[in-house]
Design an enzyme around this catalytic site. Structure first.
Site, mmCIF file in Angstrom:
data_model
loop_
_atom_site.group_PDB
_atom_site.id
_atom_site.type_symbol
_atom_site.label_atom_id
_atom_site.label_comp_id
_atom_site.label_asym_id
_atom_site.label_seq_id
_atom_site.Cartn_x
_atom_site.Cartn_y
_atom_site.Cartn_z
ATOM 1 C CG HIS A 113 -0.166 0.250 2.527
ATOM 2 N ND1 HIS A 113 0.666 -0.713 3.074
ATOM 3 C CD2 HIS A 113 -0.086 1.315 3.356
ATOM 4 C CE1 HIS A 113 1.199 -0.238 4.186
ATOM 5 N NE2 HIS A 113 0.769 0.982 4.393
ATOM 6 N NE ARG A 150 8.923 -6.167 10.995
ATOM 7 C CZ ARG A 150 8.190 -5.161 10.543
ATOM 8 N NH1 ARG A 150 6.873 -5.294 10.404
ATOM 9 N NH2 ARG A 150 8.752 -4.023 10.212
HETATM 10 O O1 LIG Z 1 5.326 -2.699 10.133
HETATM 11 C C1 LIG Z 1 5.883 -2.026 9.290
HETATM 12 O O2 LIG Z 1 7.117 -2.050 9.148
HETATM 13 C C2 LIG Z 1 5.095 -1.116 8.370
HETATM 14 C C3 LIG Z 1 3.680 -0.954 8.797
HETATM 15 C C4 LIG Z 1 2.840 -0.118 7.898
HETATM 16 O O3 LIG Z 1 3.180 0.167 6.772
HETATM 17 C C5 LIG Z 1 1.527 0.332 8.389
HETATM 18 O O4 LIG Z 1 1.142 0.048 9.529
HETATM 19 O O5 LIG Z 1 0.826 1.048 7.606
#
Ligand SMILES: O=C(O)CCC(=O)C(=O)O
Length: 424
Positions: free
Chosen positions: A290, A356
């Site tokens: 996205h 993570r």
């Molecule tokens: O967890 C990540 O490294 C990116 C998360 C992300 O793009 C979001 O939460 O919109």
């Protein structure tokens, strides 16, 4: 590559595979001539929509449902199972493998903060090159203490460790942006992200205890310290974001203060992501591909790694470093600079064995700010890439009526022109 789906009342659902930034079209499932005719028809509809505010608009990516018909998923139970529910499976077209490692130089902010001209010029060059290519760079020596970052992870872990039912007690509401969410299942029913999130709003002009009050009212007095840590963390993110706005303005040849004024009293959103291990990490995403609809995003990922960006037609893994913040350009900043900088296409992949976490701070202008590039960035032939809009209208669209993805702005403008009250 990305998948575009057209769905209207009278037509079948049709999927086109479109490489990002649309240099060519590749087609599957349907007869070629029919598809090109349909594409021409859609382009014509789009043109009509842009030129008439009364045309009805179909929203291809919109998927909000009645809250009560949606299921909830407890990922901490599901993580033990060999398979995942079908709603977490992503289409093949999105499941493109990682093809390399992102290794561009880090942008060192130390000299910029101290006013060193050579270091500032160097930082500006790196930012400009990164933002024109893919809209992503990483900053080091940013002034946010490692202890604060670690405290932010530790404190939010105490929230994610609560029993599932308790977390559902402060679930994010449809149309809202604060609270707990498991897989965003309160909003969507397909292509669910394998993650839990806890989000909160932050406005720099609010009282110094706003987030302490927020956490204690949502979770009780045992969570006062979570509030204190996030109050400090968000203050630091706001300072850092304003510094980055200055660097972005300079890199575009503007006065350093140009963008700051739009963001000093904006409402930003802090989202903490918790990705449990997933036995089907090859067919799921932590966060699917996205672009962010907001202006810029400051991301800290923990030591596990999983953030990836799309650049040069490849997905590249961003190696985790505890001393850096990643900066994504979002759709709104892309409009603020008349398309000079790209909105970053990114995703987060999962690990089979490891949890993570990431801390994501979405920077937004004040709601009524009109997003319009400065004259200096409008080309000599006066072409504007995007029409004016307010952040409030894009936020309403992306948060309440649509599923933000790879073409949010393309879908937003036809919708906006069908809402005369929202036109600026
Ligand atoms: O967890 C990540 O490294 C990116 C998360 C992300 O793009 C979001 O939460 O919109």
């Amino acid at each position: 590559m990305m998948q575009i789906s057209f769905e209207t009342e009278n037509e079948p659902s049709v999927h086109l595979l479109v490489p990002l930034h649309f240099p060519n079209l590749y087609i599957y499932e349907y007869d070629t001539i029919f598809l090109f005719s349909l594409l021409f028809y859609k382009a014509w509809q789009f043109f009509l929509t842009m030129s008439s505010s009364s045309t009805l608009v179909s929203l291809p990516s919109m998927e909000p449902k009645d809250e009560n018909t949606l299921q909830r998923f407890n990922l901490n139970e599901l993580k033990r199972q060999a398979n995942v529910p079908a709603k977490f499976l992503w289409p093949k077209v999105d499941l493109v493998g990682t093809e390399g490692v992102f290794d561009e130089p880090l942008v060192d902010l130390e000299g910029f903060i101290k006013g060193d001209e050579i270091a500032t010029a160097n930082a500006i060059d790196l930012v400009r090159a990164a933002c024109t290519t893919h809209g992503f760079f990483q900053v080091i020596n940013h002034g946010v203490h490692a202890h604060l970052i670690q405290a932010a992870y530790r404190e939010i872990d105490t929230v994610f460790e609560l029993p599932f039912d308790r977390k559902l007690g402060f679930e994010q509401k449809l149309g809202g942006y604060a609270g707990f969410s498991s897989a965003h299942a309160e909003r969507f029913s397909t292509n669910l992200p394998w993650k839990e999130t806890f989000s909160l709003g932050y406005r720099g002009t609010d009282s110094d205890s706003a987030l302490v009050d927020y956490f204690t009212s949502a979770l009780g007095h045992d969570f006062e310290n979570v509030g204190r840590v996030y109050q400090k963390y968000c203050e630091k993110m706001r300072e850092l974001s304003l510094m980055i706005m200055e660097l972005l303005a300079l890199s575009l040849g503007l006065d350093g203060s140009y963008y700051r004024k739009f963001f000093e009293d904006g409402t930003s959103v802090m989202r903490c992501n918790y990705y449990p291990p997933c036995k089907k990490s090859d067919v799921t995403f932590g966060t699917g591909p996205h672009c962010d609809p907001n202006s810029i995003t400051l991301v800290h990922q923990d030591h596990v790694g999983g953030l990836e960006i799309f650049t040069g037609d490849k997905w590249l893994a961003v190696p985790p470093r505890q001393d850096v913040f990643a900066v994504n350009i979002g759709d709104t900043f892309m409009a603020f600079c008349n398309g000079r900088y790209k909105s970053c296409v990114h995703r987060a992949i999962l690990k089979e064995e490891k949890v993570r976490r990431s801390l994501v701070y979405f920077v937004n202008p004040k709601e009524d700010v009109v997003v319009r590039p400065p004259e200096d960035l409008v080309d000599l032939d006066s072409s504007r890439v995007y029409p004016d809009f307010t952040w409030a209208s894009l936020f309403d669209f992306a948060n309440n009526r649509y599923r933000a993805g790879l073409q949010t702005l393309q879908d937003f403008f036809p919708w906006l022109s069908s809402q005369p009250k929202l036109l600026t």
